[in-house]
Design a protein around this motif. Structure first.
Motif, PDB file in Angstrom:
ATOM      1  N   LEU A   6       4.271 -15.040  -6.936  1.00 36.95           N
ATOM      2  CA  LEU A   6       2.956 -14.571  -7.386  1.00 36.95           C
ATOM      3  C   LEU A   6       1.964 -14.566  -6.234  1.00 36.95           C
ATOM      4  O   LEU A   6       1.198 -13.615  -6.065  1.00 36.95           O
ATOM      5  N   LYS A   7       1.992 -15.623  -5.429  1.00 34.47           N
ATOM      6  CA  LYS A   7       1.090 -15.701  -4.271  1.00 34.47           C
ATOM      7  C   LYS A   7       1.356 -14.542  -3.315  1.00 34.47           C
ATOM      8  O   LYS A   7       0.416 -13.883  -2.849  1.00 34.47           O
ATOM      9  N   ASP A   8       2.622 -14.264  -3.043  1.00 32.88           N
ATOM     10  CA  ASP A   8       2.983 -13.149  -2.153  1.00 32.88           C
ATOM     11  C   ASP A   8       2.537 -11.810  -2.728  1.00 32.88           C
ATOM     12  O   ASP A   8       2.002 -10.965  -2.011  1.00 32.88           O
ATOM     13  N   ALA A   9       2.739 -11.626  -4.035  1.00 36.46           N
ATOM     14  CA  ALA A   9       2.333 -10.372  -4.677  1.00 36.46           C
ATOM     15  C   ALA A   9       0.817 -10.209  -4.627  1.00 36.46           C
ATOM     16  O   ALA A   9       0.315  -9.115  -4.343  1.00 36.46           O
ATOM     17  N   ASN A  10       0.090 -11.295  -4.893  1.00 39.67           N
ATOM     18  CA  ASN A  10      -1.376 -11.235  -4.826  1.00 39.67           C
ATOM     19  C   ASN A  10      -1.844 -10.870  -3.424  1.00 39.67           C
ATOM     20  O   ASN A  10      -2.774 -10.068  -3.261  1.00 39.67           O
ATOM     21  N   GLU A  11      -1.202 -11.447  -2.423  1.00 37.82           N
ATOM     22  CA  GLU A  11      -1.569 -11.139  -1.039  1.00 37.82           C
ATOM     23  C   GLU A  11      -1.279  -9.686  -0.702  1.00 37.82           C
ATOM     24  O   GLU A  11      -2.087  -9.024  -0.050  1.00 37.82           O
ATOM     25  N   SER A  12      -0.141  -9.174  -1.163  1.00 35.66           N
ATOM     26  CA  SER A  12       0.199  -7.780  -0.861  1.00 35.66           C
ATOM     27  C   SER A  12      -0.789  -6.825  -1.525  1.00 35.66           C
ATOM     28  O   SER A  12      -1.185  -5.820  -0.923  1.00 35.66           O
ATOM     29  N   VAL A  13      -1.198  -7.143  -2.746  1.00 33.34           N
ATOM     30  CA  VAL A  13      -2.167  -6.302  -3.460  1.00 33.34           C
ATOM     31  C   VAL A  13      -3.538  -6.383  -2.794  1.00 33.34           C
ATOM     32  O   VAL A  13      -4.265  -5.392  -2.717  1.00 33.34           O
ATOM     33  N   GLU A  14      -3.871  -7.555  -2.298  1.00 35.68           N
ATOM     34  CA  GLU A  14      -5.168  -7.734  -1.624  1.00 35.68           C
ATOM     35  C   GLU A  14      -5.203  -6.979  -0.300  1.00 35.68           C
ATOM     36  O   GLU A  14      -6.187  -6.317   0.021  1.00 35.68           O
ATOM     37  N   ILE A  15      -4.103  -7.043   0.451  1.00 30.85           N
ATOM     38  CA  ILE A  15      -4.040  -6.373   1.753  1.00 30.85           C
ATOM     39  C   ILE A  15      -3.964  -4.858   1.598  1.00 30.85           C
ATOM     40  O   ILE A  15      -4.624  -4.110   2.312  1.00 30.85           O
ATOM     41  N   LEU A  16      -3.145  -4.416   0.643  1.00 28.91           N
ATOM     42  CA  LEU A  16      -2.944  -2.977   0.443  1.00 28.91           C
ATOM     43  C   LEU A  16      -2.999  -2.662  -1.055  1.00 28.91           C
ATOM     44  O   LEU A  16      -1.978  -2.597  -1.731  1.00 28.91           O
ATOM     45  N   PRO A  17      -4.214  -2.488  -1.594  1.00 26.05           N
ATOM     46  CA  PRO A  17      -4.379  -2.273  -3.039  1.00 26.05           C
ATOM     47  C   PRO A  17      -3.631  -1.061  -3.589  1.00 26.05           C
ATOM     48  O   PRO A  17      -3.339  -1.003  -4.778  1.00 26.05           O
ATOM     49  N   SER A  18      -3.290  -0.107  -2.739  1.00 26.68           N
ATOM     50  CA  SER A  18      -2.583   1.089  -3.208  1.00 26.68           C
ATOM     51  C   SER A  18      -1.067   0.893  -3.258  1.00 26.68           C
ATOM     52  O   SER A  18      -0.346   1.810  -3.648  1.00 26.68           O
ATOM     53  N   TYR A  19      -0.573  -0.286  -2.894  1.00 22.54           N
ATOM     54  CA  TYR A  19       0.862  -0.564  -2.885  1.00 22.54           C
ATOM     55  C   TYR A  19       1.325  -0.854  -4.308  1.00 22.54           C
ATOM     56  O   TYR A  19       1.167  -1.957  -4.828  1.00 22.54           O
ATOM     57  N   ALA A  20       1.888   0.164  -4.944  1.00 22.54           N
ATOM     58  CA  ALA A  20       2.287   0.057  -6.350  1.00 22.54           C
ATOM     59  C   ALA A  20       3.312  -1.045  -6.578  1.00 22.54           C
ATOM     60  O   ALA A  20       3.252  -1.775  -7.569  1.00 22.54           O
ATOM     61  N   ARG A  21       4.244  -1.191  -5.663  1.00 15.46           N
ATOM     62  CA  ARG A  21       5.297  -2.190  -5.828  1.00 15.46           C
ATOM     63  C   ARG A  21       4.709  -3.605  -5.823  1.00 15.46           C
ATOM     64  O   ARG A  21       5.214  -4.498  -6.495  1.00 15.46           O
ATOM     65  N   GLY A  22       3.628  -3.818  -5.100  1.00 16.69           N
ATOM     66  CA  GLY A  22       2.963  -5.123  -5.107  1.00 16.69           C
ATOM     67  C   GLY A  22       2.405  -5.458  -6.484  1.00 16.69           C
ATOM     68  O   GLY A  22       2.530  -6.590  -6.963  1.00 16.69           O
ATOM     69  N   HIS A  23       1.826  -4.465  -7.140  1.00 17.98           N
ATOM     70  CA  HIS A  23       1.308  -4.656  -8.498  1.00 17.98           C
ATOM     71  C   HIS A  23       2.449  -4.943  -9.477  1.00 17.98           C
ATOM     72  O   HIS A  23       2.325  -5.792 -10.353  1.00 17.98           O
TER      73      HIS A  23
END
Length: 100
Positions: A6-23
């Motif tokens: 979850l922490k990694d996913a939150n970081e990926s969404v924060e860094i690149l909000p358009s990254y669908a796979r992160g969401h």
């Protein structure tokens, strides 16, 4: 470890909000943690911002959204049932009157 996922996913969404796979990964991590309200919110946000999902990702998110809503409704019903049963047991002392 789902907390780390979850922490990694939150970081990926924060860094690149358009990254669908992160969401998608965030929603899956919240599912595994059984954090249904947060899972629902994350999915609704991902669907609202119009991300470019690959393959069946959007379909899978929508199915997970339905499941998150269903689990929340079931939890509410279980809580209501628990309250009713506690109230009944308090009045009946665990016994059922003969007229019932």
């Amino acid at each position: 470890d789902m907390e780390k996922a979850l922490k990694d996913a939150n970081e990926s969404v924060e860094i690149l909000p358009s990254y669908a796979r992160g969401h998608l990964r965030k929603a899956y991590a919240l599912r595994e943690l059984k954090e249904w309200p947060a899972c629902q919110k994350a999915i609704e946000h991902a669907l609202e911002v119009g991300l470019d999902f690959k393959d069946n990702d959007e379909k899978n998110l929508k199915a997970l959204l339905a499941k998150a809503i269903q689990y929340q409704e079931e939890a509410k019903m279980q809580e209501k049932l628990k309250t009713v049963m506690e109230n009944l047991l308090g009045k009946w002392n665990g016994a059922v009157p003969a007229e019932l």
